[in-house]
Design a protein around this motif. Structure first.
Motif, PDB file in Angstrom:
ATOM      1  N   HIS A 279      55.488 -27.622  33.190  1.00 23.20           N
ATOM      2  CA  HIS A 279      55.234 -29.001  32.415  1.00 23.20           C
ATOM      3  C   HIS A 279      56.395 -29.400  33.521  1.00 23.20           C
ATOM      4  O   HIS A 279      57.439 -28.508  33.947  1.00 23.20           O
ATOM      5  CB  HIS A 279      55.452 -28.892  30.827  1.00 23.20           C
ATOM      6  CG  HIS A 279      54.810 -28.494  30.360  1.00 23.20           C
ATOM      7  ND1 HIS A 279      54.258 -29.903  29.750  1.00 23.20           N
ATOM      8  CD2 HIS A 279      54.118 -27.616  29.486  1.00 23.20           C
ATOM      9  CE1 HIS A 279      53.360 -29.175  29.002  1.00 23.20           C
ATOM     10  NE2 HIS A 279      53.111 -28.103  28.630  1.00 23.20           N
ATOM     11  N   ASP A 315      49.584 -26.704  25.556  1.00 24.86           N
ATOM     12  CA  ASP A 315      49.138 -27.636  26.297  1.00 24.86           C
ATOM     13  C   ASP A 315      50.212 -28.729  25.829  1.00 24.86           C
ATOM     14  O   ASP A 315      49.293 -30.098  27.393  1.00 24.86           O
ATOM     15  CB  ASP A 315      47.718 -27.958  26.166  1.00 24.86           C
ATOM     16  CG  ASP A 315      47.031 -27.994  25.008  1.00 24.86           C
ATOM     17  OD1 ASP A 315      48.304 -27.772  24.189  1.00 24.86           O
ATOM     18  OD2 ASP A 315      46.729 -28.807  24.703  1.00 24.86           O
ATOM     19  N   SER A 316      50.318 -28.870  25.218  1.00 24.24           N
ATOM     20  CA  SER A 316      51.266 -30.083  24.783  1.00 24.24           C
ATOM     21  C   SER A 316      53.334 -29.922  25.026  1.00 24.24           C
ATOM     22  O   SER A 316      54.133 -30.866  24.929  1.00 24.24           O
ATOM     23  CB  SER A 316      50.941 -30.930  23.834  1.00 24.24           C
ATOM     24  OG  SER A 316      51.617 -29.581  22.719  1.00 24.24           O
ATOM     25  N   GLU A 371      58.481 -31.782  22.593  1.00 19.11           N
ATOM     26  CA  GLU A 371      56.676 -32.367  23.362  1.00 19.11           C
ATOM     27  C   GLU A 371      56.619 -32.925  24.481  1.00 19.11           C
ATOM     28  O   GLU A 371      57.422 -34.035  25.094  1.00 19.11           O
ATOM     29  CB  GLU A 371      55.997 -32.929  22.320  1.00 19.11           C
ATOM     30  CG  GLU A 371      55.993 -33.062  21.018  1.00 19.11           C
ATOM     31  CD  GLU A 371      55.640 -33.449  19.791  1.00 19.11           C
ATOM     32  OE1 GLU A 371      54.580 -34.089  20.503  1.00 19.11           O
ATOM     33  OE2 GLU A 371      55.963 -33.157  18.834  1.00 19.11           O
ATOM     34  N   THR A 372      56.057 -32.318  25.619  1.00 16.57           N
ATOM     35  CA  THR A 372      56.091 -33.020  27.099  1.00 16.57           C
ATOM     36  C   THR A 372      54.764 -34.516  27.099  1.00 16.57           C
ATOM     37  O   THR A 372      54.843 -34.608  28.065  1.00 16.57           O
ATOM     38  CB  THR A 372      56.298 -31.848  28.344  1.00 16.57           C
ATOM     39  OG1 THR A 372      54.655 -31.323  27.778  1.00 16.57           O
ATOM     40  CG2 THR A 372      57.703 -31.559  28.179  1.00 16.57           C
ATOM     41  N   THR A 373      53.695 -34.134  26.157  1.00 18.07           N
ATOM     42  CA  THR A 373      52.622 -35.347  26.765  1.00 18.07           C
ATOM     43  C   THR A 373      52.620 -36.467  26.232  1.00 18.07           C
ATOM     44  O   THR A 373      53.610 -36.599  25.312  1.00 18.07           O
ATOM     45  CB  THR A 373      51.583 -34.378  25.912  1.00 18.07           C
ATOM     46  OG1 THR A 373      51.589 -33.984  24.769  1.00 18.07           O
ATOM     47  CG2 THR A 373      50.811 -33.592  27.378  1.00 18.07           C
TER      48      THR A 373
END
Length: 373
Positions: A279, A315-316, A371-373
């Motif tokens: 990330h 994953d998010s 949250e990176t997505t």
């Protein structure tokens, strides 16, 4: 001040007078041609009066505004096109004469150029193309038998729609300008916050290095090397919008080692990393609570100080937590570090982060989810 105000009032009064005269002239021409004002036989008389008074006031104030901003010859030139169109409509006994429509188009293009010059220049190709289509359509179909029924409304609609499109384009440009202005403002504010974080950190670190230098400690050279690595990160990577999470972790590890060199007392530091996903993250973000743990935790305790750090990824997004003990002296410290962290999170990750801080009698905990997505 009084002189400037008097001059302004006189200038505004002069603009209003000239605007009123020109508005009156336009209405006289309109009444002669029968095409520019509402006729009394078209609506009920009181409504006729209200509509025409409103139109006159609007025309008057608009002209006064134009006169205050532009040279008189430009305004008269544009109004001359409207005057010629009215004269042509009134005196030329040619059905759908070929002069009025082009003159009206030139009039509206002139008004657009005066009132919205930047929008006109920006979209001039689209504007010229649109009006070119209108004129072409007019000249092709004006001679057909069914022009008045089928084609004249189309020409009129084209003229009205094109004027409306100009207003919409202007509104869009204003919205875009305001959006960019807000974005630039937010970026400037974020840069200020970044610049507050870096000097705050280096101030503390240089104080530590000074203490070692005074003591002539052998740890000073190692501390200088670690400080060099940290400065390299903050100078080069710290100015980026986002960095790889692993680089931020390496930066935190160097920061921890820097403090380990300084302290004579034993400090139990655990750093658990569970990086399963790659990330990006805003630089110099996670080090702020670590710095806070050292400054208000480790430095306040003579013994048994500890700091537990954990970083994990999904994953998010990213999960970060830190827990440390401290000596409760009954005083609340109000540093800029955590305040800046909150502001940066709100600006960089709006509605995409959760920051929680809890404090007991001698334990402080902070958890952060991003949250990176």
């Amino acid at each position: 001040m009084k002189t400037h105000m008097t001059s302004f009032i006189k200038s505004s009064y002069k603009d209003l007078v000239i605007g009123g005269v020109l508005a009156g002239a336009i209405f006289i021409v309109g009444s002669l041609s029968g095409g520019f004002i509402v006729r009394p036989d078209a609506v009920i008389l009181p409504l006729y009066i209200v509509i025409n008074v409103f139109c006159f006031l609007f025309c008057w104030l608009t002209l006064a505004l134009l006169i205050s901003r532009f040279a008189m010859y430009k305004i008269l030139g544009v109004l001359g096109l409207l005057f010629l169109g009215a004269i042509a409509e009134y005196y030329m006994n040619i059905p759908d004469n070929p002069i009025t429509i082009p003159l009206l188009i030139l009039f509206w293009m002139g008004v657009s150029y005066l009132v919205l010059p930047k929008v006109f220049k920006k979209y001039r190709i689209a504007i010229l193309f649109t009006y070119g289509v209108v004129i072409t359509y007019f000249f092709i179909f004006r001679g057909t038998p069914n022009y008045a029924e089928d084609h004249r409304p189309v020409v009129t609609n084209f003229l009205v729609i094109s004027i409306s499109v100009m207003i919409v384009l202007w509104a869009y440009d204003q919205w875009k300008w305001l959006t960019n202005l807000r974005a630039d403002k937010a970026k400037a504010e974020l840069m200020v916050l970044k610049n507050q974080v870096n000097p705050h950190f280096f101030f503390n670190t240089l104080n530590n290095l000074y203490g070692l230098a005074v003591e002539k400690s052998e740890k000073a050279p190692a501390m200088i090397l670690k400080l060099s690595d940290i400065m390299r990160y903050t100078i080069y990577d710290g100015n980026a919008d986002y960095v790889d999470l692993r680089d931020e972790i390496s930066y935190i590890e160097d920061y921890i080692e820097l403090h380990k060199i300084r302290y004579q007392k034993k400090v139990e530091i655990t750093f658990k990393k569970d990086i399963l996903y790659s990330h990006k993250i805003a630089p110099i973000l996670l080090v702020v609570p670590v710095e806070n743990a050292f400054k208000h935790g480790v430095e306040s305790l003579m013994q048994n100080a500890f700091i537990n750090i954990e970083i994990a990824t999904t994953d998010s997004g990213i999960y970060f937590s830190i827990r440390n003990n401290y000596e409760n002296k009954g005083l609340e410290s109000k540093g800029i570090g955590l305040d800046n962290l909150k502001k940066r999170l709100e600006m960089i990750y709006p509605n995409k982060h959760t920051l929680e801080m809890t404090k007991t009698r001698d334990i402080y905990e902070l958890s952060l989810s991003i949250e990176t997505t």
